[in-house]
Design a protein around this motif. Structure first.
Motif, PDB file in Angstrom:
ATOM      1  N   VAL A 137       0.836  -1.208   0.000  1.00 27.44           N
ATOM      2  CA  VAL A 137       0.000   0.000   0.000  1.00 27.44           C
ATOM      3  C   VAL A 137       0.866   1.251   0.000  1.00 27.44           C
ATOM      4  N   ARG A 138       1.895   1.273   0.826  1.00 28.76           N
ATOM      5  CA  ARG A 138       2.769   2.452   0.872  1.00 28.76           C
ATOM      6  C   ARG A 138       3.446   2.682  -0.481  1.00 28.76           C
ATOM      7  N   GLY A 144       1.184   7.126  -6.624  1.00 25.95           N
ATOM      8  CA  GLY A 144      -0.049   7.759  -7.084  1.00 25.95           C
ATOM      9  C   GLY A 144      -1.079   6.791  -7.630  1.00 25.95           C
ATOM     10  N   LEU A 145      -1.028   5.523  -7.206  1.00 28.92           N
ATOM     11  CA  LEU A 145      -1.923   4.513  -7.766  1.00 28.92           C
ATOM     12  C   LEU A 145      -3.140   4.202  -6.896  1.00 28.92           C
ATOM     13  N   VAL A 146      -3.154   4.655  -5.653  1.00 29.87           N
ATOM     14  CA  VAL A 146      -4.307   4.402  -4.785  1.00 29.87           C
ATOM     15  C   VAL A 146      -5.370   5.460  -5.056  1.00 29.87           C
ATOM     16  N   ASP A 147      -6.604   5.004  -5.238  1.00 28.97           N
ATOM     17  CA  ASP A 147      -7.716   5.919  -5.502  1.00 28.97           C
ATOM     18  C   ASP A 147      -8.597   6.147  -4.287  1.00 28.97           C
ATOM     19  N   PHE A 165       0.547   4.509   7.854  1.00 28.38           N
ATOM     20  CA  PHE A 165       1.270   5.658   7.314  1.00 28.38           C
ATOM     21  C   PHE A 165       2.472   5.939   8.211  1.00 28.38           C
ATOM     22  N   PRO A 166       3.675   5.608   7.753  1.00 29.29           N
ATOM     23  CA  PRO A 166       4.862   5.786   8.599  1.00 29.29           C
ATOM     24  C   PRO A 166       5.284   7.249   8.686  1.00 29.29           C
ATOM     25  N   ASP A 167       6.165   7.535   9.645  1.00 16.91           N
ATOM     26  CA  ASP A 167       6.646   8.901   9.851  1.00 16.91           C
ATOM     27  C   ASP A 167       7.370   9.460   8.631  1.00 16.91           C
ATOM     28  N   LEU A 170       5.035  10.226   2.490  1.00 22.58           N
ATOM     29  CA  LEU A 170       4.834  11.461   1.753  1.00 22.58           C
ATOM     30  C   LEU A 170       3.538  12.153   2.167  1.00 22.58           C
ATOM     31  N   LEU A 171       3.426  13.399   1.800  1.00 21.36           N
ATOM     32  CA  LEU A 171       2.209  14.172   2.047  1.00 21.36           C
ATOM     33  C   LEU A 171       1.108  13.647   1.127  1.00 21.36           C
TER      34      LEU A 171
END
Length: 196
Positions: A137-138, A144-147, A165-167, A170-171
């Motif tokens: 997932v990360r 940019g592939l997750v919708d 979502f790790p520290d 990305l934003l």
């Protein structure tokens, strides 16, 4: 063109590790396995069932795929998910699997996973669901592939464990499109990824 829909269960502090069983994922000495089981109720089952019904294919990382195969394949207890999981096309992203996956309707993605998933999105007409598979997932999110994310947010803090979502991530910005509270205090929130 298909959408990648990521479905995850997380705690309030973002932990996704070891949701279902004590021994599910003990990496890093994780001792809180099975934290999600007490929160399962009919509202959650209904939302998850609707999501699975609209899924055209599933995409897994190796670790999640192997765990799902061990737990769900060929069950005869009448649960509503085994038949769907057995009969749906499953794509497996792995750098370590040498053999083709043994679960029926499974295909091992070879080469660069980002390129392979880009191609899948273009080929498919229905949503592609990603369940668990945090590392995958990360990678997909950063490419940019997750919708969409469907997050079952559980009302507890574990204080340790692998987070969605790790520290050093990305934003990313999201837009809430739906939310369903359950009787156990879980909020199932659906977020579309905002494209800049």
């Amino acid at each position: 063109m298909a959408k990648i829909v990521v479905t995850e269960s997380v705690t309030l502090d973002g932990v996704m590790q070891g949701l279902g069983r004590m021994d599910e994922d003990t990496r890093g000495g994780f001792r809180h396995g099975g934290w999600g089981t007490p929160y399962m109720d009919s509202a959650m089952m209904e939302v998850m069932g609707r999501g699975m019904a609209s899924t055209g294919a599933m995409l897994f990382g190796r670790r999640t795929y192997e765990d799902f195969f061990k737990v769900w394949h060929g069950r005869t207890d009448g649960n509503p998910f085994t038949e769907k999981l057995d009969n749906t096309r499953k794509y497996v992203a792995s750098r370590t699997l040498a053999q083709p996956p043994s679960w029926q309707n499974s295909i091992l993605l070879t080469g660069d996973v980002v390129q392979a998933v880009e191609a899948l999105k273009k080929e498919q007409d229905h949503d592609i669901a990603v369940l668990g598979s945090g590392e995958l997932v990360r990678s997909l999110l950063s490419a940019g592939l997750v919708d969409r994310f469907v997050l079952s947010i559980h009302p507890l803090v574990l204080g340790s464990g692998r987070r969605l979502f790790p520290d050093d991530g990305l934003l990313a910005k999201f837009r809430l499109v739906d939310s369903v509270p359950t009787g156990t205090g879980v909020v199932i929130a659906s977020y579309e990824v905002k494209r800049e």
